[in-house]
Design a protein around this motif. Structure first.
Motif, mmCIF file in Angstrom:
data_model
loop_
_atom_site.group_PDB
_atom_site.id
_atom_site.type_symbol
_atom_site.label_atom_id
_atom_site.label_comp_id
_atom_site.label_asym_id
_atom_site.label_seq_id
_atom_site.Cartn_x
_atom_site.Cartn_y
_atom_site.Cartn_z
ATOM 1 N N ASN C 77 0.801 -1.219 0.000
ATOM 2 C CA ASN C 77 0.000 0.000 0.000
ATOM 3 C C ASN C 77 0.834 1.271 0.000
ATOM 4 N N TYR C 80 6.190 3.186 -4.015
ATOM 5 C CA TYR C 80 7.246 2.228 -4.381
ATOM 6 C C TYR C 80 8.536 2.486 -3.606
ATOM 7 N N GLU C 137 3.994 -8.159 -8.530
ATOM 8 C CA GLU C 137 2.762 -7.427 -8.262
ATOM 9 C C GLU C 137 2.876 -5.989 -8.764
ATOM 10 N N MET C 138 4.023 -5.398 -8.544
ATOM 11 C CA MET C 138 4.209 -4.008 -8.961
ATOM 12 C C MET C 138 4.270 -3.894 -10.483
ATOM 13 N N THR C 140 2.605 -5.960 -12.414
ATOM 14 C CA THR C 140 1.202 -6.146 -12.776
ATOM 15 C C THR C 140 0.432 -4.832 -12.658
ATOM 16 N N ARG C 141 0.739 -4.094 -11.641
ATOM 17 C CA ARG C 141 0.080 -2.809 -11.437
ATOM 18 C C ARG C 141 0.542 -1.758 -12.437
ATOM 19 N N ILE C 143 3.437 -0.358 -12.579
ATOM 20 C CA ILE C 143 4.345 0.651 -12.027
ATOM 21 C C ILE C 143 5.775 0.382 -12.471
#
Lengths: 197, 197, 197, 197
Positions: C77, C80, C137-138, C140-141, C143
């Motif tokens: 949350n 980065y 995950e990052m 995927t987001r 970023i």
DNA sequence: GATGAATGAGGTTTCATTCAT
DNA sequence: TATGAATGAAACCTCATTCAT
């Protein structure tokens, strides 16, 4: 008393004094000492952290004081010549009982002055004081002429000690203490005549 | 044998007597001795096939005879007390000159009886004979009373020797020979009184 | 097993990790460890049949997993850069808490690969997986750009770990964890810029 | 080159680095090292007075400096990414050539900090200085953004070193240097992107 | 569960001595 | 004559481990 009946530590000490006196400190290996004592070498080191410590404990354990001091009172009641004879014989007896230790001390005094010499200094000082005391008393009683009592004591014991040394360690005679009788008597006679009034 | 090699041999002997007297026979390694002499270790072994041989040669080379025998004639013309004083002083002088050798002999007599004791036996016998001879002559002249002359000689030299031993090796005093004067005088006085007619 | 015996066992384990980290596995003797723990040597062997077993139990007991996995959710949350900073700090914190264990593992990994390396393999694999997961995950987001997430994780932790190693073990600085702040920030900054889209 | 063709001293050094790296300093006995070298144990001690000295000479003899400094000039003419790749590869190459020495240093740094850490401090300092110098020049040329050049250097080398450590010593892969290519490329890519303007 | 006392094997280091030059 | 390099044997000492209590 057999080695068996002693504690492990004592067995090692006995083996050590024996071998040190025979072969010298460096000549007697910890291996031999342990073997002679019937224990493993490391057991020796568990009891005495280093070989030097073992030497120290040998010196302490078998250390001796000729009990001149204890016989002084009874000696004071004897004839001068008889007194001296008793003193000398007593001294010689101490030497006899500790032949092995004396060997070690003679041999190691140069390489372990801190252990051996320090030790002897105290013992010898007391010895000289004691015998000087006796001569002082005899001077006070008017039996002896005036002289340096400590030096005289050293003279008397010196005659005897050198005689003992030469007989035992140089001529390596297997004398019993009786074999010294004649010499002692001659020494005492000279000394008596040399110190009376 | 060239001068060069003599010099090397002597250097080794000097290093040996020095190190033997400091650390004992076993404590002084051939490596150290060679290093001290400034030669290679093997050179030491060229000159002395084994370490034992080196010890032997040290004992021989620096061996000494107090020349009592040579001074006897002149001593015979002196007063008894003066004569004894001279004899004793002479003896003490010999000891002083050979302190290192005496150290070695004292330390190694037990481990090398064949080399050291044999050596000393001859020397000491002759020493005792010589001094006994003097006393016999003085008895013949009617100056001294009757006594065992050899034992008396041992008594006199014994006083002096033990005194020397204790001072030097136990109390480790850095005495000069003069510092012994007083003690010697006292010893001689006792001995004179103890032996004259 | 009573509380009493637990306590003894723990005392031994504590002494062991302390001495192993100071002197190495071979350099720390069971005798010393027992002494440090205040128990007899044999007591150590009652609890750990061999010294190797003791090492094993030390490694197990003080083993650690940086709880990256547990903080991952909350980290997701964050920004980065903040997330990386937290991850790295967390990792560094684990290293700080286990300096002694790390010493042991670094020193003994070659001599006890089965115990140390196997151990580390599992732990490190999981560590790399975890951090790779985060990067995935990052990505995927949207970023982060596309890259090998596991290698990137190793890169990030590698910077930090070598920095820690050099500071602690080579330069032997007594850094607090705060002293690492600046370096970490620089590392994170480079890494952020190097991995964002 | 066989052991036979080396000097005795070198034979011993080679055996030492081999055994030290396999079993650790304490784990490799002088007996084994001598045997491996085909000489008597004492010969080892004639050449290296103590085991510690042997370790010291091993560290000195096989010491290494990644010659970053020497390749810097040529690197300055390359594209940034190509330059970094060359630098890193060069560094990795040094590590590969000295795997055994690195093992020893990693294992013994805690027990011989004076020998190992001191050694590494100088070497590492110079390494960091050299790489920082390169970044400074690239900043001056306006290619790189502003950042702490020394820290950045440590970051880059840290990634690579930890990767090397983990692969070699934890996962014990028998990697050739080529197997590192992919990882290095990824590292360099991240680093490039993370540091350019 | 804890121990005091003991150990076989092996550690590093030094010894007197020799070989080849 | 002198030596640098090498050695087998043994020195002191410590190791991890066990036995009897």
């Amino acid at each position: 008393m057999t080695l068996q009946s002693l504690s492990t530590k004592d067995k090692i000490l006995e083996s050590a004094i024996k071998l040190f006196s025979q072969k010298g400190y460096l000549g007697a290996s910890t291996r031999q000492i342990a073997k002679e004592a019937g224990v493993a070498e490391i057991t020796l080191f568990r009891h005495f952290s280093t070989k030097e410590k073992l030497l120290e404990e040998v010196l302490n354990k078998y250390s001796f004081l000729p009990h001149l001091r204890t016989i002084l009172p009874e000696v004071l009641n004897l004839e001068y010549e008889d007194a001296l004879f008793l003193i000398v014989k007593n001294f010689l007896n101490s030497l006899f009982l500790r032949k092995d230790l004396i060997k070690i001390m003679k041999a190691e005094i140069f390489t372990h002055p801190d252990k051996v010499a320090k030790h002897l200094q105290v013992f010898i000082d007391e010895l000289y004081d004691t015998i000087a005391l006796y001569f002082q008393e005899m001077q006070t009683r008017g039996i002896l002429r005036d002289f340096d009592t400590r030096l005289a004591g050293r003279a008397l014991l010196g005659m005897v000690f050198t005689y003992f040394e030469v007989e035992e360690y140089i001529f390596q005679k297997q004398n019993t203490i009786e074999d010294y009788e004649e010499a002692i008597k001659e020494f005492v006679k000279i000394f008596v005549k040399g110190t009376v009034k």
